[in-house]
Motif scaffolding. Structure first.
Motif, mmCIF file in Angstrom:
data_model
loop_
_atom_site.group_PDB
_atom_site.id
_atom_site.type_symbol
_atom_site.label_atom_id
_atom_site.label_comp_id
_atom_site.label_asym_id
_atom_site.label_seq_id
_atom_site.Cartn_x
_atom_site.Cartn_y
_atom_site.Cartn_z
ATOM 1 N N PRO A 111 5.576 98.245 46.397
ATOM 2 C CA PRO A 111 6.330 97.456 45.397
ATOM 3 C C PRO A 111 7.021 98.396 44.408
ATOM 4 C CG PRO A 111 3.960 97.316 44.997
ATOM 5 C CD PRO A 111 4.124 97.959 46.342
ATOM 6 N N ALA A 112 8.246 97.999 44.056
ATOM 7 C CA ALA A 112 9.035 98.829 43.131
ATOM 8 C C ALA A 112 8.403 98.787 41.745
ATOM 9 C CB ALA A 112 10.473 98.315 43.072
ATOM 10 N N ALA A 113 8.354 99.940 41.178
ATOM 11 C CA ALA A 113 7.789 100.046 39.826
ATOM 12 C C ALA A 113 8.822 99.587 38.802
ATOM 13 C CB ALA A 113 7.371 101.489 39.559
ATOM 14 N N VAL A 114 8.349 98.912 37.766
ATOM 15 C CA VAL A 114 9.234 98.471 36.694
ATOM 16 C C VAL A 114 9.561 99.666 35.814
ATOM 17 C CG1 VAL A 114 9.475 96.945 34.725
ATOM 18 C CG2 VAL A 114 8.219 96.180 36.757
ATOM 19 N N PRO A 115 10.856 100.013 35.696
ATOM 20 C CA PRO A 115 11.197 101.198 34.888
ATOM 21 C C PRO A 115 10.901 100.970 33.422
ATOM 22 C CG PRO A 115 13.184 100.000 35.496
ATOM 23 C CD PRO A 115 12.056 99.363 36.249
ATOM 24 N N THR A 116 10.445 102.010 32.782
ATOM 25 C CA THR A 116 10.200 101.959 31.339
ATOM 26 C C THR A 116 11.512 102.183 30.609
ATOM 27 O OG1 THR A 116 7.998 102.878 31.683
ATOM 28 C CG2 THR A 116 8.909 102.986 29.438
ATOM 29 N N PRO A 117 11.895 101.273 29.690
ATOM 30 C CA PRO A 117 13.167 101.447 28.975
ATOM 31 C C PRO A 117 13.201 102.780 28.240
ATOM 32 C CG PRO A 117 12.232 99.275 28.557
ATOM 33 C CD PRO A 117 11.179 100.070 29.255
ATOM 34 N N LYS A 118 14.335 103.428 28.346
ATOM 35 C CA LYS A 118 14.530 104.681 27.629
ATOM 36 C C LYS A 118 14.950 104.396 26.195
ATOM 37 C CE LYS A 118 15.976 107.092 31.839
ATOM 38 N NZ LYS A 118 17.052 107.872 32.492
ATOM 39 N N PRO A 119 14.633 105.317 25.289
ATOM 40 C CA PRO A 119 15.025 105.092 23.880
ATOM 41 C C PRO A 119 16.522 104.870 23.721
ATOM 42 C CG PRO A 119 13.448 106.892 24.071
ATOM 43 C CD PRO A 119 13.830 106.530 25.464
ATOM 44 N N GLU A 120 17.329 105.632 24.523
ATOM 45 C CA GLU A 120 18.776 105.466 24.357
ATOM 46 C C GLU A 120 19.232 104.081 24.819
ATOM 47 O OE1 GLU A 120 17.963 108.210 27.951
ATOM 48 O OE2 GLU A 120 17.271 107.906 25.883
ATOM 49 N N ASP A 121 18.524 103.487 25.833
ATOM 50 C CA ASP A 121 18.875 102.131 26.253
ATOM 51 C C ASP A 121 18.560 101.114 25.172
ATOM 52 O OD1 ASP A 121 19.717 103.111 28.665
ATOM 53 O OD2 ASP A 121 17.792 102.778 29.672
ATOM 54 N N LEU A 122 17.414 101.286 24.540
ATOM 55 C CA LEU A 122 17.062 100.379 23.447
ATOM 56 C C LEU A 122 18.058 100.494 22.302
ATOM 57 C CD1 LEU A 122 13.174 100.828 23.410
ATOM 58 C CD2 LEU A 122 14.486 98.918 24.340
ATOM 59 N N ALA A 123 18.488 101.713 22.014
ATOM 60 C CA ALA A 123 19.468 101.905 20.934
ATOM 61 C C ALA A 123 20.791 101.230 21.284
ATOM 62 C CB ALA A 123 19.688 103.399 20.687
ATOM 63 N N LYS A 124 21.180 101.304 22.576
ATOM 64 C CA LYS A 124 22.417 100.661 23.000
ATOM 65 C C LYS A 124 22.318 99.139 22.877
ATOM 66 C CE LYS A 124 25.711 100.460 26.814
ATOM 67 N NZ LYS A 124 26.037 100.927 28.176
ATOM 68 N N LEU A 125 21.160 98.580 23.267
ATOM 69 C CA LEU A 125 20.969 97.149 23.127
ATOM 70 C C LEU A 125 21.030 96.713 21.660
ATOM 71 C CD1 LEU A 125 18.132 96.455 25.713
ATOM 72 C CD2 LEU A 125 20.502 95.692 25.834
ATOM 73 N N ALA A 126 20.426 97.519 20.810
ATOM 74 C CA ALA A 126 20.461 97.199 19.375
ATOM 75 C C ALA A 126 21.895 97.230 18.851
ATOM 76 C CB ALA A 126 19.583 98.180 18.598
#
Length: 399
Positions: free
Chosen positions: A344-359
Motif C-alpha cells: 500500500p502506498a504510504a501517505v506523504p507527510t506534508p512539507k513545510p513549504e507546502d503548508l506555507a503555500k496553502l496558507a
C-alpha cells in the motif's frame, strides 16, 4: 468666443464634444489634462445667479460644480464631475419600485432647492444622471429661477407646466408638475402626450392613467395624476409631501418570492441596467412574420435537429459499440496470480513549504472574498431583489 473640439481652455481642459447648448450657456465634455480624467464644462455669463444656488443648497443628489475658471478671453465656466452611468431615461419601463427608489434622493434635493427660494425649472430625464453605482444626481441649473421670477422658462416642452407655458412667475409647482412628467415617462415608457405634443393638450387635456409592468399601485397612479393637474392648487402642496407619498407607495410593493439556492459553479453576470438603452423613442417599422413563414422556419429547424441527432447516434456507434464488435476472442486477461502484489502506498507527510503555500492561497482567497459582502450590499441598495432573480440567489449561495 467660438468653441471647437480640440481647443484647450484655461491651459488645462481639452474640449472633446458638446453635450448640450442653450441661449446663455454651452455644455461640453472635456479632458482634464492635469488629472487625466473626463470632466464636464458649462460656459455661462459672468453674472450668473446659479452659482449662488449651488453654494447655498448642498445635497448628495445635486451635481454641483467642483471648480470655476475663465478662458483666456475671459469667458466664465464651471467644472462638473463626469458621470458615466448615463441619463435616468435609460431605465424607462423598469419596475416602478426601482424607479421610485432612484428618484427619492432627487425629490429631497428639489425640496431643499424650494426651501432656499429657487425653482429648478427643467426637471427631466436628461437632467437626472446616474453615477457608477446607479445613484441619481440632479444636474443642469441653466433654467433655474428664483421663486416669483418672470424670466422666460427654458424647460423642455414635455415638462413645462401649463401656467409657466403661459408666462406665469416661476413657482415650486412647476417642478412638481415636471416631476410628475418624469415619473410618468419612466414608469410607462413615454411622457404624456407623446409623440403628438401641443400647447393645447398641455393646457386642456388630462393624460391617460399611468401604466407599467408590473402595474403600479393605485396610490402612485393617483399621486402622478395630482402632480400633472392643470391648476397648481390641485397639485401636492410641496415637494416634501411628494417625497412622503412616494415613500408610502414603496410600502405597498409586492415582496419578491424567494428563489431556491443554485448549484455551485455559478458565474455572476452584470445586472440588466448595465447595458445602455437608446434614449430615443422609436416605433418599430418591421412587420411580424406570417403563419406560413413561421411553419417554414419550424420545418427548417426540425431538419437541423434531426441531422444533429443522427450525427450524435453515429458518433456513439463508432466509439462505443464498434470496438466491442471487432475485439479479438483470443485476447487474454491477466489473472490475479500474474499481477505482482504491491505494498500500500504510504501517505506523504506534508512539507513545510507546502503548508506555507496553502496558507498563502488561503490568505489570497480571503482577500478576494472580503469586498464581496459590501458589493452585495450596494446591489441591494439598487433594488437587486426586483431584478436579480435566480442570479441573486446563486450569487448569495456561492458567497
Amino acid at each position: 468666443m467660438m468653441l471647437a473640439a480640440g481647443q484647450v481652455v484655461a491651459a488645462r481642459y481639452e474640449l472633446e464634444r458638446p453635450l448640450a447648448a442653450g441661449p446663455d450657456a454651452a455644455i461640453w465634455l472635456a479632458r482634464d489634462q492635469r488629472d487625466a480624467r473626463a470632466a464636464v464644462l458649462r460656459f455661462r455669463e459672468p453674472r450668473d445667479d446659479v452659482a449662488d444656488l449651488t453654494s447655498v443648497v448642498r445635497h448628495p443628489a445635486l451635481l454641483a460644480p467642483i471648480a470655476s475658471d475663465r478662458t483666456g478671453e475671459g469667458r466664465t465656466f464651471d467644472v462638473f464631475e463626469y458621470l458615466d452611468g448615463g441619463e435616468i431615461g435609460r431605465l424607462r419601463g423598469r419596475p416602478w419600485s426601482l424607479l421610485v427608489r432612484r428618484l427619492l434622493p432627487v425629490v429631497e434635493a428639489l425640496a431643499q432647492i424650494h426651501d432656499a427660494g429657487w425653482v429648478h425649472g427643467d426637471v427631466k430625464s436628461a437632467n437626472v444622471l446616474l453615477d457608477a453605482d446607479g445613484l441619481a444626481r440632479l444636474a443642469d441649473f441653466g433654467s433655474a429661477r428664483r421663486t416669483g421670477e418672470t424670466a422666460a422658462a427654458g424647460a423642455s416642452p414635455y415638462s413645462i407646466s401649463p401656467e409657466r407655458l403661459d408666462g406665469a412667475p416661476a413657482a415650486p409647482a412647476d417642478d412638481i408638475y415636471a416631476l410628475g412628467v418624469l415619473l410618468y415617462e419612466l414608469v410607462s415608457g413615454h411622457p404624456p402626450f407623446y409623440p403628438n405634443l401641443t400647447p393645447e393638450r398641455v393646457r386642456d387635456e388630462v393624460p391617460a392613467p399611468l401604466g407599467g409592468r408590473p402595474s403600479p399601485p393605485e396610490a402612485l397612479r393617483a399621486l402622478v395624476a395630482r402632480c400633472l393637474a392643470k391648476a397648481p392648487a390641485d397639485r401636492p402642496a410641496s415637494m416634501r409631501e411628494v417625497h412622503a407619498e412616494l415613500a408610502r407607495c414603496l410600502t405597498l410593493e409586492t415582496p419578491v418570492e424567494p428563489v431556491a439556492a443554485a448549484t455551485p459553479g455559478f458565474t455572476p453576470r452584470p445586472p440588466p441596467d448595465a447595458a445602455p438603452i437608446r434614449a430615443q423613442w422609436q416605433r418599430s417599422t418591421t412587420t411580424a412574420p406570417s403563419a406560413h413563414e413561421l411553419r417554414r422556419e419550424g420545418f427548417r429547424r426540425g431538419l437541423l435537429v434531426s441531422a444533429a441527432l443522427l450525427a450524435l447516434a453515429g458518433f456513439a456507434f463508432t466509439f462505443f459499440v464498434l470496438p466491442d464488435l471487432v475485439t479479438s476472442p483470443t485476447s487474454t486477461v491477466a489473472t490475479t496470480s500474474d499481477v505482482a502484489p504491491q505494498a500500500p502506498a504510504a501517505v506523504p507527510t506534508p512539507k513545510p513549504e507546502d503548508l506555507a503555500k496553502l496558507a498563502e492561497l488561503k490568505r489570497e482567497a480571503d482577500e478576494k472574498r472580503a469586498p464581496l459582502p459590501e458589493r452585495l450590499r450596494r446591489l441591494e441598495q439598487r433594488d437587486v431583489g426586483s431584478w436579480g432573480g435566480p442570479s441573486l440567489a446563486q450569487a448569495r449561495a456561492a458567497l
